[in-house]
Design a protein around this motif. Structure first.
Motif, mmCIF file in Angstrom:
data_model
loop_
_atom_site.group_PDB
_atom_site.id
_atom_site.type_symbol
_atom_site.label_atom_id
_atom_site.label_comp_id
_atom_site.label_asym_id
_atom_site.label_seq_id
_atom_site.Cartn_x
_atom_site.Cartn_y
_atom_site.Cartn_z
ATOM 1 N N MET A 94 22.121 31.983 47.932
ATOM 2 C CA MET A 94 20.968 31.409 47.246
ATOM 3 C C MET A 94 21.365 30.438 46.142
ATOM 4 O O MET A 94 20.683 29.443 45.905
ATOM 5 N N GLY A 95 22.427 30.783 45.429
ATOM 6 C CA GLY A 95 22.805 30.001 44.266
ATOM 7 C C GLY A 95 22.140 30.514 43.006
ATOM 8 O O GLY A 95 21.131 31.235 43.047
ATOM 9 N N VAL A 96 22.692 30.145 41.880
ATOM 10 C CA VAL A 96 22.269 30.668 40.588
ATOM 11 C C VAL A 96 20.802 30.364 40.303
ATOM 12 O O VAL A 96 20.040 31.247 39.879
ATOM 13 N N ALA A 97 20.356 29.145 40.533
ATOM 14 C CA ALA A 97 18.990 28.761 40.164
ATOM 15 C C ALA A 97 17.957 29.611 40.896
ATOM 16 O O ALA A 97 16.969 30.064 40.299
ATOM 17 N N ALA A 98 18.185 29.859 42.172
ATOM 18 C CA ALA A 98 17.244 30.658 42.953
ATOM 19 C C ALA A 98 17.260 32.123 42.521
ATOM 20 O O ALA A 98 16.215 32.782 42.491
ATOM 21 N N VAL A 99 18.445 32.639 42.186
ATOM 22 C CA VAL A 99 18.537 34.018 41.701
ATOM 23 C C VAL A 99 17.772 34.167 40.391
ATOM 24 O O VAL A 99 17.011 35.115 40.202
ATOM 25 N N VAL A 100 17.964 33.229 39.481
ATOM 26 C CA VAL A 100 17.271 33.273 38.192
ATOM 27 C C VAL A 100 15.757 33.216 38.390
ATOM 28 O O VAL A 100 15.000 33.966 37.759
ATOM 29 N N ALA A 101 15.318 32.358 39.280
ATOM 30 C CA ALA A 101 13.885 32.253 39.552
ATOM 31 C C ALA A 101 13.333 33.572 40.078
ATOM 32 O O ALA A 101 12.229 33.994 39.705
ATOM 33 N N ARG A 102 14.113 34.245 40.938
ATOM 34 C CA ARG A 102 13.669 35.528 41.492
ATOM 35 C C ARG A 102 13.604 36.598 40.409
ATOM 36 O O ARG A 102 12.672 37.405 40.370
#
Length: 300
Positions: free
Chosen positions: A201-209
């Motif tokens: 996913m990458g960091v940005a997607a993890v943070v958004a989740r």
């Protein structure tokens, strides 16, 4: 700390002298490791984290420009435990945590999180949201017959109403697990992001989740088991699992959790006897440093 070389920094966290009373942010070591299932020795984790934190004293945080060492932090030393008595130790930990407004606990095994959550539930009068970094789901109903083993923490936390499982996210999971344990955890409403999910996913997607799951309205607790990191970055832990996160990934995630109403955190499962050049202890100390910098920036 001006003029004091790194190697001569005082032994408390971030060079603090030990204190008899808490502060806005209170650091305490919890040297418990009698509920572990593999390597023992995490009782020495708090001391190792404190020693490694000397690397983080001389200067401001380069992302938030927070002078973490100047924040209102007290290191009150070690909590009392009952040697060889796990239920009594958990009761003692809850009792000692109860009066502390914002506790940052240095473990010790992951079992310390259960009494810390019990203390928060009593003080706040509601379950908390939970951000949980780990290689393991820790929702077994027991560990080899031990009801309060370090792999059963969140089974009890969910069943006791200490956390809201619909606002609970686990990050870095990858260990072997029975399918019924996995299904039970998901069935409670918990969100699981495996280590492979994070890589894909990458960091940005993890943070958004994370933000989507925990929101901004519920008091939130952070629990960070260093075995969420790949053993290349954290060899000094009791139950290492390959394929984990890199140090930079968890750091990048943590630094993007602004706006979440944190009420406490712990970092656990540092095992100095199996560490190499303090890299695990330094990773754990840096997690706390990043957390404090995030709070310092939010309060500025």
């Amino acid at each position: 700390m001006a003029g004091v070389p790194t190697f001569a920094t005082a032994p408390g966290f971030l060079g603090r002298p030990f204190s008899d009373s808490g502060s806005t942010y209170t650091v305490a070591g919890i040297p418990l490791d009698i509920g572990v299932t593999n390597r023992a020795g995490a009782r020495a984790g708090p001391g190792a984290i404190r020693v490694a934190s000397r690397m983080l004293v001389d200067g401001e945080h380069p992302h938030f420009w927070t002078d973490v060492a100047a924040m209102p932090i007290a290191d009150i030393g070690e909590f009392e435990i009952a040697l060889g008595d796990l239920p009594r130790s958990l009761a003692l930990i809850e009792e000692q945590a109860a009066p502390l407004a914002h506790l940052i606990a240095l473990g010790g095994e992951h079992g310390i999180t259960l009494p810390l959550l019990r203390a928060l539930r009593s003080r706040l009068g509601q379950p908390v949201a939970l951000i949980h970094f780990d290689a393991h789901v820790d929702t077994w109903d027991d560990n080899f017959g031990q009801v309060y083993g370090h792999g059963s923490v969140f089974y009890h936390a969910i069943n006791e109403g200490l956390v809201d499982p619909r606002k609970m996210i686990q990050i870095g999971i990858r260990s072997p697990v029975q399918r019924e344990i996995w299904d039970w955890t998901i069935g409670q409403g918990v969100t699981i992001l495996s280590a492979q999910d994070v890589h894909d996913m990458g960091v940005a997607a993890v943070v958004a989740r994370i933000h989507e799951v925990v929101g901004t309205a519920t008091p939130t607790y952070l629990t960070y088991d260093v075995d969420c990191l790949d053993p290349a970055f954290a060899p000094g832990t009791g139950t290492p699992e390959v394929g984990g996160l890199a140090s930079w990934q968890t750091q990048a995630i943590l630094r993007r959790l602004g706006g979440i109403p944190f009420v406490g955190m712990d970092v656990v499962e540092v095992l100095p006897a199996h560490d190499v050049s303090e890299i695990t202890a330094l990773a754990a100390a840096t997690v706390v440093w990043d957390y404090l910098a995030l709070l310092g920036r939010a309060g500025a």
